[in-house]
Design a protein around this motif. Sequence first.
Motif, PDB file in Angstrom:
ATOM      1  N   GLN A 192       0.827  -1.206   0.000  1.00  0.00           N
ATOM      2  CA  GLN A 192       0.000   0.000   0.000  1.00  0.00           C
ATOM      3  C   GLN A 192       0.865   1.260   0.000  1.00  0.00           C
ATOM      4  N   GLU A 193       1.981   1.226   0.730  1.00  0.00           N
ATOM      5  CA  GLU A 193       2.911   2.368   0.726  1.00  0.00           C
ATOM      6  C   GLU A 193       3.494   2.575  -0.669  1.00  0.00           C
ATOM      7  N   LEU A 194       3.902   1.483  -1.319  1.00  0.00           N
ATOM      8  CA  LEU A 194       4.470   1.584  -2.669  1.00  0.00           C
ATOM      9  C   LEU A 194       3.423   2.062  -3.670  1.00  0.00           C
ATOM     10  N   SER A 195       2.190   1.595  -3.529  1.00  0.00           N
ATOM     11  CA  SER A 195       1.144   2.035  -4.455  1.00  0.00           C
ATOM     12  C   SER A 195       0.799   3.501  -4.247  1.00  0.00           C
ATOM     13  N   ALA A 196       0.818   3.966  -2.998  1.00  0.00           N
ATOM     14  CA  ALA A 196       0.552   5.386  -2.743  1.00  0.00           C
ATOM     15  C   ALA A 196       1.633   6.254  -3.382  1.00  0.00           C
ATOM     16  N   ALA A 197       2.880   5.767  -3.369  1.00  0.00           N
ATOM     17  CA  ALA A 197       3.970   6.511  -3.993  1.00  0.00           C
ATOM     18  C   ALA A 197       3.879   6.462  -5.519  1.00  0.00           C
ATOM     19  N   SER A 198       3.290   5.399  -6.056  1.00  0.00           N
ATOM     20  CA  SER A 198       3.207   5.215  -7.510  1.00  0.00           C
ATOM     21  C   SER A 198       1.928   5.783  -8.115  1.00  0.00           C
ATOM     22  N   LEU A 199       0.929   6.047  -7.305  1.00  0.00           N
ATOM     23  CA  LEU A 199      -0.362   6.524  -7.803  1.00  0.00           C
ATOM     24  C   LEU A 199      -0.233   7.913  -8.423  1.00  0.00           C
ATOM     25  N   GLN A 200      -0.764   8.042  -9.633  1.00  0.00           N
ATOM     26  CA  GLN A 200      -0.834   9.334 -10.309  1.00  0.00           C
ATOM     27  C   GLN A 200      -2.205   9.464 -10.942  1.00  0.00           C
ATOM     28  N   GLY A 201      -2.647  10.681 -11.101  1.00  0.00           N
ATOM     29  CA  GLY A 201      -3.942  10.914 -11.707  1.00  0.00           C
ATOM     30  C   GLY A 201      -3.948  12.170 -12.550  1.00  0.00           C
ATOM     31  N   SER A 202      -4.954  12.259 -13.411  1.00  0.00           N
ATOM     32  CA  SER A 202      -5.075  13.396 -14.303  1.00  0.00           C
ATOM     33  C   SER A 202      -6.549  13.611 -14.629  1.00  0.00           C
ATOM     34  N   LYS A 203      -6.899  14.855 -14.855  1.00  0.00           N
ATOM     35  CA  LYS A 203      -8.245  15.174 -15.326  1.00  0.00           C
ATOM     36  C   LYS A 203      -8.283  14.986 -16.837  1.00  0.00           C
ATOM     37  N   ILE A 204      -9.423  14.556 -17.323  1.00  0.00           N
ATOM     38  CA  ILE A 204      -9.634  14.443 -18.768  1.00  0.00           C
ATOM     39  C   ILE A 204     -10.512  15.622 -19.151  1.00  0.00           C
ATOM     40  N   LYS A 205      -9.972  16.514 -19.978  1.00  0.00           N
ATOM     41  CA  LYS A 205     -10.677  17.741 -20.324  1.00  0.00           C
ATOM     42  C   LYS A 205     -10.987  17.822 -21.799  1.00  0.00           C
ATOM     43  N   ILE A 206     -12.147  18.401 -22.084  1.00  0.00           N
ATOM     44  CA  ILE A 206     -12.486  18.819 -23.442  1.00  0.00           C
ATOM     45  C   ILE A 206     -12.688  20.319 -23.341  1.00  0.00           C
ATOM     46  N   GLY A 207     -11.749  21.061 -23.865  1.00  0.00           N
ATOM     47  CA  GLY A 207     -11.769  22.517 -23.678  1.00  0.00           C
ATOM     48  C   GLY A 207     -11.556  22.841 -22.211  1.00  0.00           C
ATOM     49  N   GLU A 208     -12.476  23.570 -21.619  1.00  0.00           N
ATOM     50  CA  GLU A 208     -12.394  23.907 -20.198  1.00  0.00           C
ATOM     51  C   GLU A 208     -13.210  22.968 -19.322  1.00  0.00           C
ATOM     52  N   ASN A 209     -13.974  22.068 -19.932  1.00  0.00           N
ATOM     53  CA  ASN A 209     -14.848  21.161 -19.182  1.00  0.00           C
ATOM     54  C   ASN A 209     -14.114  19.893 -18.787  1.00  0.00           C
ATOM     55  N   VAL A 210     -14.247  19.509 -17.529  1.00  0.00           N
ATOM     56  CA  VAL A 210     -13.672  18.253 -17.057  1.00  0.00           C
ATOM     57  C   VAL A 210     -14.662  17.138 -17.379  1.00  0.00           C
ATOM     58  N   GLU A 211     -14.205  16.170 -18.162  1.00  0.00           N
ATOM     59  CA  GLU A 211     -15.064  15.068 -18.596  1.00  0.00           C
ATOM     60  C   GLU A 211     -14.817  13.783 -17.821  1.00  0.00           C
ATOM     61  N   GLY A 212     -13.757  13.760 -17.014  1.00  0.00           N
ATOM     62  CA  GLY A 212     -13.483  12.553 -16.247  1.00  0.00           C
ATOM     63  C   GLY A 212     -12.176  12.643 -15.491  1.00  0.00           C
ATOM     64  N   ILE A 213     -11.879  11.573 -14.781  1.00  0.00           N
ATOM     65  CA  ILE A 213     -10.641  11.474 -14.002  1.00  0.00           C
ATOM     66  C   ILE A 213      -9.994  10.138 -14.320  1.00  0.00           C
ATOM     67  N   PHE A 214      -8.697  10.168 -14.554  1.00  0.00           N
ATOM     68  CA  PHE A 214      -7.908   9.005 -14.939  1.00  0.00           C
ATOM     69  C   PHE A 214      -6.808   8.824 -13.901  1.00  0.00           C
ATOM     70  N   SER A 215      -6.737   7.650 -13.274  1.00  0.00           N
ATOM     71  CA  SER A 215      -5.717   7.364 -12.261  1.00  0.00           C
ATOM     72  C   SER A 215      -5.067   6.026 -12.569  1.00  0.00           C
ATOM     73  N   ALA A 216      -3.783   5.909 -12.238  1.00  0.00           N
ATOM     74  CA  ALA A 216      -3.067   4.663 -12.513  1.00  0.00           C
ATOM     75  C   ALA A 216      -2.000   4.416 -11.450  1.00  0.00           C
ATOM     76  N   ILE A 217      -1.789   3.136 -11.158  1.00  0.00           N
ATOM     77  CA  ILE A 217      -0.724   2.677 -10.267  1.00  0.00           C
ATOM     78  C   ILE A 217       0.184   1.777 -11.100  1.00  0.00           C
ATOM     79  N   TYR A 218       1.461   2.063 -11.085  1.00  0.00           N
ATOM     80  CA  TYR A 218       2.458   1.287 -11.828  1.00  0.00           C
ATOM     81  C   TYR A 218       2.784   0.031 -11.021  1.00  0.00           C
ATOM     82  N   LEU A 219       2.240  -1.104 -11.428  1.00  0.00           N
ATOM     83  CA  LEU A 219       2.355  -2.336 -10.650  1.00  0.00           C
ATOM     84  C   LEU A 219       3.767  -2.913 -10.636  1.00  0.00           C
TER      85      LEU A 219
END
Length: 164
Positions: free
Chosen positions: A32-59
């Motif tokens: 869990q400590e390693l995954s917390a350090a590896s977790l990254q996320g980003s907003k998915i935008k179309i123009g100025e509107n946020v259409e979603g959230i994308f998160s990933a953990i490098y296993l």
Amino acid sequence: MRYILTILTFSLLFLGCADKNAFSKFKMQPDQELSAASLQGSKIKIGENVEGIFSAIYLNKVYPNVYSVNEYFYVYLYLKDEKEMYNPNTLDEIKLTMRLNGKLPVKIKKLDAKNKFSHLASVNSEWRRYFLVAFEREDKSEINLVLETDQSSSDALTYQKDEE
């Protein structure tokens, strides 16, 4: 004398509690400590509107003994509009694609909300979608993961690989 005894009693009470705080109850397992350090996320935008959230953990960083042949990611995302993930094994219309350094994945497995990686993510919910995604092994020390839709893309999630 009575004042000194009272002050000494209160001092001992406060000093006895000083090392206990909310963080003494907060214990994480090593993965869990390693995954917390590896977790990254980003907003998915179309123009100025946020259409979603994308998160990933490098296993590969979390479980290097298990995930070492290819590049593996535990991906979870939320999109306002329903879209299907690109599957390299079918010829369906592509609406969502994921690329690692510009290359498409070799394998995508859709996971239930409760899965073997659920404990790695800080938040699990039924309205997110979860995937195990594998890419061919990259020789570069820095890898960039991007989620693209037909109209937009996320920011690149950049991971540093361990030197072998």
